[in-house]
Design a protein around this motif. Structure first.
Motif: not given
Length: 227
Positions: A79-84
């Motif tokens: 599960i990836l972090p939220k990419i901004i």
């Protein structure tokens, strides 16, 4: 709702500006910044942030910062972090969303940008929590139900297909079958249309589940269209 975050950007001044804006929000907790892809990967694996502010069009090419960094994360994280994405380039937005980027912010990042970001993140998190509760209820009810639904019936899949320089979104339920054609794949729809996608059949086999099944080295079929 609180979120830990890191900044990955090859421009130190840009890092300081983004951090200065983010520091004005008590919900955001800064845990580190780096200026290249190698250090960025190590930082993320060590600190496990919930949000990554990522530059994808760096000043210094040898920083190796790009959308390809997201592919690298997939090798190590389920599960990836939220990419901004934070960048000055508008024309990379479409490509970014193909990589499941959550937000695309143009530099310099403003307070208004972060306010909107926080509202969207909080809304998404509440929806996820509601979804978990609803799935738990459904799981409990299904113990007493004789009629079971397959995963894709609960969550219909939509594919983004790149074909001859254009992108199209296709509902998986409208696909009759896939036919391999060297390094591309012909997608046959229930309306008789055929779309060529520049992906291999193996790629579609990996992303599709019920009701799709690979019946031959060159074909994946939708069970719902078998008669």
């Amino acid at each position: 709702m609180n979120y830990s975050y890191v900044i990955i950007d090859d421009d130190q001044e840009s890092i300081l500006k983004t951090k200065a804006i983010a520091d004005g929000f008590s919900e955001l907790s800064f845990i580190g910044s780096v200026q290249n892809a190698v250090d960025g990967l190590n930082l993320i694996l060590e600190k496990k942030p919930e949000i990554i502010f990522l530059e994808i069009d760096p000043v210094h090419v040898d920083s190796n910062l790009s959308l390809g960094f997201i592919d690298t994360l997939h090798k190590y994280l389920t599960i990836l972090p939220k990419i901004i994405v934070t960048t000055q380039e508008k024309n990379l937005a479409f490509d970014s969303f193909q990589y499941e980027v959550k937000e695309y912010l143009l530099k310099p990042v403003t307070q208004s940008d972060i306010i909107k970001l926080m509202l969207r993140l909080n809304k998404s998190k509440r929806e996820e929590e509601i979804g978990i509760v609803e799935r738990a209820k459904h799981a409990g009810n299904s113990l007493f139900s004789s009629e079971q639904k397959m995963p894709n019936e609960l969550h219909p899949l939509r594919l983004c297909i790149k074909s001859y320089g254009d992108h199209r979104y296709i509902d998986a339920k409208d696909i009759c079958f896939f036919q391999a054609d060297n390094n591309s794949t012909d997608i046959h729809l229930n309306n008789g249309e055929m779309i060529t996608a520049f992906k291999t059949l193996k790629y579609f086999e990996a992303v599709l589940s019920y009701p799709f099944i690979r019946i031959h080295k060159s074909y994946i079929v939708n069970r719902n269209y078998i008669s």
